[in-house]
Each structure stands twice: as C-alpha cells, then as structure tokens.
Design an enzyme around this catalytic site. Structure first.
Site, PDB file in Angstrom:
ATOM      1  N   SER A  18      -9.526   0.788   7.820  1.00  0.00           N
ATOM      2  CA  SER A  18      -8.993   0.806   6.460  1.00  0.00           C
ATOM      3  C   SER A  18      -8.454  -0.527   5.940  1.00  0.00           C
ATOM      4  CB  SER A  18      -7.890   1.868   6.347  1.00  0.00           C
ATOM      5  OG  SER A  18      -8.436   3.149   6.462  1.00  0.00           O
TER       6      SER A  18
ATOM      7  N   SER B 235      -8.965   2.775   3.571  1.00  0.00           N
ATOM      8  CA  SER B 235      -8.059   3.378   2.617  1.00  0.00           C
ATOM      9  C   SER B 235      -7.185   2.377   1.875  1.00  0.00           C
ATOM     10  CB  SER B 235      -7.169   4.388   3.334  1.00  0.00           C
ATOM     11  OG  SER B 235      -6.354   3.762   4.315  1.00  0.00           O
TER      12      SER B 235
ATOM     13  N   LYS C 164       0.836  -1.198   0.000  1.00  0.00           N
ATOM     14  CA  LYS C 164       0.000   0.000   0.000  1.00  0.00           C
ATOM     15  C   LYS C 164       0.876   1.255   0.000  1.00  0.00           C
ATOM     16  CE  LYS C 164      -3.599   2.200   2.863  1.00  0.00           C
ATOM     17  NZ  LYS C 164      -4.391   2.036   4.107  1.00  0.00           N
TER      18      LYS C 164
END
Length: 481
Positions: free
Chosen positions: A177, A153, A75
C-alpha cells in the site's frame, strides 16, 4: 512560494526555512492554496486541517527539527493526529463524526521533526484493497489522468504528492500500500523492514503492515526514515539499527552486487502487462551496465500459492478484529450498513476462522519467510521486479458491488502479486518511478533487499535516480507541468 513548493523537495524546503529564505507559515499557506485549487479534481485530502496548520506554523513552539516548516499530509488510516477526524475509510466512523484524541507514535515523531500537518488523505476501507475509491469519501483520482485510479491503500497521499500539493505524504503498507500507489502515481515509495518504524499505539510492529512516506526523491525517503526510526516502550519488533544515517547513504557507491531479476508474475492466474515486464528488464540492464551481476532468478517460494492463501486468511481475521475495534471506538457495534459489501464479506470470512486456522496460517507465513531468507543470502543481494503487474486501473474497475462483493479483492491481486510477499517476510522494498506507458501513465519498478538492509536499497535507488532521472516527468495536474 507556490512555485517553490512545486520545485523543491522536503529536504530543500527545510533548508530554505533554516536559511530564512522562507517561513513555515509561507509554506503552509502555499500548500493550502494548492490544495484548494487542485484537490477538487483529485479528492485526495478528505480532512483539511488548514486552521490548525496555520496555528502550528506560526507558533513560537514549533519544534526546531530537521523538517521544521515543511507541509505534510497524513493518511487517514490509524495514523491519528490529536483532535482530528479519523475514519479509516469507513462510513460508520464518518457518520459518527469520530475524532481521535491523541497522536500516534509516528505522528508524534513527525511533529517533533517540525512537519506541518495540512490535511488527512483518502484511503479505502481499512486499507483492504489496491484502489482508493471508498464509498465513504468517494474515489481519489490520478493526477496523471483523472480517469484512472491512484492505487491503494495510500492513494490519497500519493495523489497529493504527485500533484505537488505537498512534497511528502505519510503512507502505510500491509500488502503493497506504499509501493502500489507510488508506482501508479510516479513516486518513490519505500516499505521499511518490519520493526523499523513504530506502529503504536493502535498498531503493532510484528504484523504485515508498516508506515513510511511517498516522495519525489530518494533523499527525502532516506531523511524522513532517519527521523521515523525511533522506538517507544512496548514496541514489539525493533529492526537492526543502521551504521550511519540513511540520508548519508544517498550517493554512496554500493560496489558490485548480485542482483536477481523477476520480470513476470510467478502466480499462474496473474498475467503481467508487457510494459511492466519491459520496465523491470530495462532497469536490470542499467544495473548491469553499472557493474552489478544480474541474473534471471527468484526465490522458488514466491510460486507457492499456499502462502497467498495464508496471507488472505490472516488478512480476513484482521479485518474482523478491526471492525470490532472500530465499533468500540464509536461506541456501538458496526453493522453491514456501516461498511462496504466487500469489507463485510471479508470480515465474515475472518469471523468464521478458528483459532487453529489462524495459527496454521501464521505458521505457513513463518515457513515462507524462512524459505525466502534461506534462498536470499547465497543467491542475491537485491531482487528487481515490476512493482505491479498492471498500470493504473480506470476508476471503477476495482470497486466492489453488492452483486460482486469480491471484485475489489480479486482485482487487487495483480497489483499486490509482487509486493505482498515481502510484507510476509518483513523485508524492505522500494518502488521507483522508472518508466511510463505509451499513454502516459507511470510504471514502477520494485527493488527488494534482505531484512534490515534499507541502506543498500537507498544506495542503489540513488544510483538509478542519477542514471535514469525522473524529476523531469511531472503529472499534468502538477502546477509546474
């Protein structure tokens, strides 16, 4: 080999490498081919690392760790990989061409385990909202239906795993997230206990955020947690260690447990979609049929709207501090033109807070943590709830505009209402892909344990994986669909 990549989890692929049935380079090439073929429809992998991945896979120095040769995505939010772009969803970092010089501590553990890094994935600015649609890199689309979002996220990693580009993806969770994208993309997503996984050197262990992965199987989630639960000098919080490897908990019968059910949001301003409530109730019924004592119950503190305000105050101050940190990284102070309107507004809120405001918010969060813990021990072992109050939103529904800068934050509330409280308490929580909407979108069910009890979550998650198997549900963009 692309078929093998789509039908085997990370544990199985690592076993194939050890047996000689495949090689790290073959798996890397398969992942690269998949990304090139499918990701244009998703926009999940924003920084391809293909040449580096090939070099890493072919190197005689590739560590002989438990995941040797298995491709993974990272990520693009603070989890730095040495010599690669890191934009944190921010246009200012993108425009500056920022390259981070070192691995984060967790990435170093992944590297030692033998993972091959094939790319870095899309994320909203600073991970502040529950949708992955940053202006800096464009929206990430859901492989179950590209008209819908992936959540945030960790939406880029979730889309990449759900579409079969890689078996596992690095993710992080500061308010849901990991769990939110896992729920909306049909994956397993575990948020570990505070202090279970190292967050340095750019993060800290005593905050609300922690990193782990999204995956298809409980055993991948457990096995990767084993290699991630290693600490470095200076780590601020270290969670109590397990009595045995987490991978060994898969298949262990937990015995009868006290399980509380919360099937609807306790916040009066959040309406829970009936399909999400029904999913939680159905899982509770399955757990009861397995011999667990299930009652409708929840910590009263979850209904305290004051804790949500305290969380937002702390979140806003952190946003302001992170923009200052990013400015130092790129060598100039950020302006409103470098970020989205919602991020700038949130950071301005944070800048207006006094030190007394922040301490007051942190004190309220501490009281909330203690209130939940005091209720937990005498009342339940696990809490079951929907992961989100709504299924995946259409692309564009949660994006902010200059005219409506708060739309993304406000729209994120139904997606974080069940998840964010356990970032405050630091408890481990897992989202499991246990239901679908009538129109084919995944629904997640969350299970929460007491602090430090990932072992119990893994045992019960594996029970449900056996009783309500989800492996047959494959996203339409997955090559095996």
């Amino acid at each position: 080999m692309t078929d093998v990549l789509g039908t085997h989890d990370a544990v199985a692929l690592a076993a194939m490498v050890r047996s000689g049935a495949t090689t790290p380079l073959e798996l890397a090439e398969a992942a690269i081919a998949r990304i090139e073929a499918i990701d244009p429809q998703l926009n999940a992998v924003i920084h391809p690392l293909f040449d580096k991945a090939r070099d890493q896979a072919a190197s005689p120095d590739l560590p002989d760790g438990p995941f040797r040769g298995v491709p993974i995505v990272i990520k693009d939010l603070w989890a730095s990989t040495a010599g690669d772009p890191m934009h944190n969803g921010i246009a200012g970092m993108r425009d500056a061409g920022y390259i981070h010089p070192t691995d984060s501590d967790l990435v170093a553990l992944y590297r030692d385990a033998g993972f091959i890094f094939v790319g870095r994935t899309n994320t909203p600015e600073l991970g502040l909202v529950a949708t992955t649609e940053p202006l800096s890199h464009g929206p990430c689309r859901n492989p179950w239906n590209t008209a819908y979002g992936t959540g945030g996220s960790s939406g880029g990693s979730a889309a990449a795993v759900a579409a079969g580009l890689v078996p596992v993806g690095n993710a992080s969770d500061g308010g849901g997230s990991i769990r939110i994208p896992a729920a909306l993309c049909g994956l397993v997503g575990l948020k570990p206990s505070r202090g279970r996984v190292p967050m340095g050197p750019l993060g800290d262990e005593w905050g609300v955020s922690i990193q782990h992965i999204v995956s298809h199987t409980v055993r991948d989630t457990a096995a990767v947690l084993d290699i991630s639960s290693v600490h470095f000098p200076g780590d601020g919080v270290i969670a109590p260690g397990p009595t045995r490897p987490y991978a060994d908990e898969v298949g262990v019968e937990p015995g009868p447990l006290r399980i509380a059910l919360l099937d609807s949001a306790v916040r009066p301003d959040v309406e829970t979609d009936p399909a999400c409530s029904a999913a939680a109730r159905a899982v509770a019924e399955t757990l009861a049929s397995l011999g667990h004592d299930v009652t409708e119950h929840h910590p009263p503190a979850l209904g305290d709207v004051g804790q949500a305000r305290s969380f937002l105050a702390s979140w806003s101050v952190r946003a302001a501090a992170n923009l200052d940190r990013v400015g130092a990284m790129i060598g100039r102070k950020l302006t409103a033109d470098d970020v989205e309107p919602s991020t700038w507004m949130m950071a301005e809120w944070g800048r207006s807070a006094t030190g007394l405001d922040l301490i007051t918010a942190q004190s309220a969060m501490s009281r909330f943590r203690r209130d939940v813990a005091d209720w937990w021990q005498p009342n339940c072992d696990l809490l079951v709830s929907p992961t989100t109050a709504r299924p995946a939103p259409p692309i564009g529904e949660l994006t902010s505009t200059v005219a409506e800068p708060q739309r993304g934050s406000a729209g994120s509330i139904p997606y974080a209402t069940f998840t964010a409280p356990f970032n405050v308490t630091g408890q481990p929580a897992i989202s499991l892909p246990l239901a679908m909407t009538d129109d084919g979108l995944p629904i997640g069910v969350q299970i929460v344990a007491a602090y430090g009890r990932e072992d119990l979550l893994i045992q019960v998650a594996a029970q449900l994986e056996r009783e309500l198997p989800w492996s047959g549900r494959i996203a339409p963009l997955h090559p095996m669909a």
